[in-house]
Design a protein around this motif. Structure first.
Motif, PDB file in Angstrom:
ATOM      1  N   MET A 167      11.908   6.770  -9.837  1.00 17.38           N
ATOM      2  CA  MET A 167      10.918   5.879 -10.436  1.00 17.38           C
ATOM      3  C   MET A 167       9.700   5.795  -9.518  1.00 17.38           C
ATOM      4  O   MET A 167       9.802   5.301  -8.397  1.00 17.38           O
ATOM      5  CB  MET A 167      11.505   4.490 -10.642  1.00 17.38           C
ATOM      6  CG  MET A 167      10.486   3.477 -11.121  1.00 17.38           C
ATOM      7  SD  MET A 167      11.263   1.942 -11.592  1.00 17.38           S
ATOM      8  CE  MET A 167      11.128   2.103 -13.356  1.00 17.38           C
ATOM      9  N   PRO A 168       8.549   6.295  -9.969  1.00 20.62           N
ATOM     10  CA  PRO A 168       7.354   6.224  -9.121  1.00 20.62           C
ATOM     11  C   PRO A 168       6.844   4.789  -9.001  1.00 20.62           C
ATOM     12  O   PRO A 168       7.002   3.980  -9.913  1.00 20.62           O
ATOM     13  CB  PRO A 168       6.349   7.111  -9.859  1.00 20.62           C
ATOM     14  CG  PRO A 168       6.814   7.142 -11.269  1.00 20.62           C
ATOM     15  CD  PRO A 168       8.298   6.955 -11.249  1.00 20.62           C
ATOM     16  N   MET A 169       6.254   4.509  -7.866  1.00 22.78           N
ATOM     17  CA  MET A 169       5.756   3.157  -7.597  1.00 22.78           C
ATOM     18  C   MET A 169       4.758   2.679  -8.647  1.00 22.78           C
ATOM     19  O   MET A 169       4.750   1.500  -8.983  1.00 22.78           O
ATOM     20  CB  MET A 169       5.121   3.082  -6.207  1.00 22.78           C
ATOM     21  CG  MET A 169       6.118   2.979  -5.084  1.00 22.78           C
ATOM     22  SD  MET A 169       7.225   1.554  -5.218  1.00 22.78           S
ATOM     23  CE  MET A 169       6.091   0.179  -5.077  1.00 22.78           C
ATOM     24  N   TRP A 170       3.934   3.569  -9.177  1.00 25.30           N
ATOM     25  CA  TRP A 170       2.939   3.139 -10.160  1.00 25.30           C
ATOM     26  C   TRP A 170       3.612   2.462 -11.350  1.00 25.30           C
ATOM     27  O   TRP A 170       3.031   1.579 -11.970  1.00 25.30           O
ATOM     28  CB  TRP A 170       2.040   4.290 -10.627  1.00 25.30           C
ATOM     29  CG  TRP A 170       2.747   5.414 -11.318  1.00 25.30           C
ATOM     30  CD1 TRP A 170       3.134   6.601 -10.772  1.00 25.30           C
ATOM     31  CD2 TRP A 170       3.155   5.459 -12.691  1.00 25.30           C
ATOM     32  NE1 TRP A 170       3.764   7.389 -11.716  1.00 25.30           N
ATOM     33  CE2 TRP A 170       3.794   6.704 -12.908  1.00 25.30           C
ATOM     34  CE3 TRP A 170       3.050   4.562 -13.764  1.00 25.30           C
ATOM     35  CZ2 TRP A 170       4.314   7.079 -14.137  1.00 25.30           C
ATOM     36  CZ3 TRP A 170       3.582   4.945 -14.997  1.00 25.30           C
ATOM     37  CH2 TRP A 170       4.194   6.185 -15.173  1.00 25.30           C
ATOM     38  N   SER A 171       4.860   2.841 -11.646  1.00 28.18           N
ATOM     39  CA  SER A 171       5.524   2.312 -12.837  1.00 28.18           C
ATOM     40  C   SER A 171       6.085   0.905 -12.649  1.00 28.18           C
ATOM     41  O   SER A 171       6.516   0.288 -13.624  1.00 28.18           O
ATOM     42  CB  SER A 171       6.632   3.262 -13.292  1.00 28.18           C
ATOM     43  OG  SER A 171       7.676   3.281 -12.350  1.00 28.18           O
TER      44      SER A 171
ATOM     45  N   ASP B  16       0.878  -1.165   0.000  1.00 34.31           N
ATOM     46  CA  ASP B  16       0.000   0.000   0.000  1.00 34.31           C
ATOM     47  C   ASP B  16       0.913   1.213   0.000  1.00 34.31           C
ATOM     48  O   ASP B  16       1.653   1.442   0.966  1.00 34.31           O
ATOM     49  CB  ASP B  16      -0.891   0.022   1.247  1.00 34.31           C
ATOM     50  CG  ASP B  16      -1.888  -1.119   1.243  1.00 34.31           C
ATOM     51  OD1 ASP B  16      -2.315  -1.535   0.151  1.00 34.31           O
ATOM     52  OD2 ASP B  16      -2.237  -1.593   2.329  1.00 34.31           O
ATOM     53  N   ALA B  17       0.904   1.948  -1.105  1.00 34.49           N
ATOM     54  CA  ALA B  17       1.832   3.074  -1.224  1.00 34.49           C
ATOM     55  C   ALA B  17       1.236   4.153  -2.111  1.00 34.49           C
ATOM     56  O   ALA B  17       0.433   3.872  -3.004  1.00 34.49           O
ATOM     57  CB  ALA B  17       3.158   2.605  -1.822  1.00 34.49           C
ATOM     58  N   ASP B  18       1.663   5.355  -1.858  1.00 34.03           N
ATOM     59  CA  ASP B  18       1.341   6.467  -2.739  1.00 34.03           C
ATOM     60  C   ASP B  18       1.953   6.121  -4.096  1.00 34.03           C
ATOM     61  O   ASP B  18       3.155   5.829  -4.180  1.00 34.03           O
ATOM     62  CB  ASP B  18       1.962   7.742  -2.175  1.00 34.03           C
ATOM     63  CG  ASP B  18       1.756   8.963  -3.047  1.00 34.03           C
ATOM     64  OD1 ASP B  18       1.444   8.824  -4.253  1.00 34.03           O
ATOM     65  OD2 ASP B  18       1.925  10.074  -2.524  1.00 34.03           O
ATOM     66  N   PRO B  19       1.166   6.124  -5.166  1.00 30.01           N
ATOM     67  CA  PRO B  19       1.705   5.729  -6.463  1.00 30.01           C
ATOM     68  C   PRO B  19       2.840   6.628  -6.964  1.00 30.01           C
ATOM     69  O   PRO B  19       3.635   6.211  -7.801  1.00 30.01           O
ATOM     70  CB  PRO B  19       0.511   5.790  -7.412  1.00 30.01           C
ATOM     71  CG  PRO B  19      -0.630   6.293  -6.633  1.00 30.01           C
ATOM     72  CD  PRO B  19      -0.243   6.419  -5.205  1.00 30.01           C
ATOM     73  N   ASP B  20       2.938   7.843  -6.415  1.00 27.29           N
ATOM     74  CA  ASP B  20       4.005   8.751  -6.826  1.00 27.29           C
ATOM     75  C   ASP B  20       5.240   8.669  -5.929  1.00 27.29           C
ATOM     76  O   ASP B  20       6.257   9.297  -6.217  1.00 27.29           O
ATOM     77  CB  ASP B  20       3.495  10.190  -6.874  1.00 27.29           C
ATOM     78  CG  ASP B  20       2.497  10.385  -8.003  1.00 27.29           C
ATOM     79  OD1 ASP B  20       2.673   9.768  -9.079  1.00 27.29           O
ATOM     80  OD2 ASP B  20       1.535  11.157  -7.813  1.00 27.29           O
ATOM     81  N   GLN B  21       5.155   7.888  -4.859  1.00 31.17           N
ATOM     82  CA  GLN B  21       6.327   7.685  -4.005  1.00 31.17           C
ATOM     83  C   GLN B  21       7.364   6.920  -4.805  1.00 31.17           C
ATOM     84  O   GLN B  21       7.040   6.068  -5.629  1.00 31.17           O
ATOM     85  CB  GLN B  21       5.927   6.909  -2.755  1.00 31.17           C
ATOM     86  CG  GLN B  21       7.019   6.789  -1.729  1.00 31.17           C
ATOM     87  CD  GLN B  21       6.538   6.133  -0.439  1.00 31.17           C
ATOM     88  OE1 GLN B  21       5.465   5.549  -0.386  1.00 31.17           O
ATOM     89  NE2 GLN B  21       7.353   6.232   0.593  1.00 31.17           N
TER      90      GLN B  21
END
Length: 156
Positions: free
Chosen positions: A62-66, A16-21
């Motif tokens: 690198m953002p987490m969403w990627s 569970d993470a902010d996708p931009d982290q």
């Protein structure tokens, strides 16, 4: 917070993470995987490199969403103390480590190179390691270590 699923060193992960982290922040701060280091924070020095789908990628920007549904390998995923990767053995044999801050990123760059090109030339190794900054001046020994690991892997 959104749930992001990916593979980390061969194990399925759900975070569970902010996708931009950044991936680096999650690896070090949330998952306790500390081999990738924070260097410049701008993707320029190579200290934070990890492999994403077999490509060396800077994790500090690198953002987490990627990384959703992708394979991430850190230096911890290359080998273990009991069964080190050929690159790790070669770096020890060639005494290619001084302070060690840059080495995890360099090992990742080298591992990605050997996945694409199992028999690189010295020029190709130097080009692959070009984006990794090492202030200790160990690059010549590191290049020898990568070539040594390539030869070991080719022989096995």
């Amino acid at each position: 917070m959104p749930t992001i699923q990916f593979s980390l060193n061969g194990a399925a992960m759900t975070v569970d993470a902010d996708p931009d982290q950044t991936l680096l922040d999650v690896l070090r701060g949330r998952l306790g995987v500390t081999g990738a280091h924070f260097g410049c924070g701008a993707g320029e020095c190579g200290a934070c490199l990890v492999m994403v789908n077999d490509r060396a990628i800077t994790s500090c920007d690198m953002p987490m969403w990627s990384v959703a549904d992708r394979d991430v390998v850190t230096v911890e995923g290359l080998g273990t103390a009991g069964r080190p990767h050929a690159l790790q053995r070669a770096f020890i044999s060639e005494q290619a480590i001084q302070c060690g801050y840059c080495v995890s990123g360099i090992l990742i760059s080298a591992a990605a190179l050997l996945k694409r090109n199992p028999s690189p030339t010295e020029t190709e190794v130097r080009a692959a390691l070009d984006r990794n900054l090492c202030r200790c001046g160990s690059h010549t020994r590191m290049v020898r270590a990568v070539l040594r690991a390539a030869a070991e892997l080719a022989a096995s």
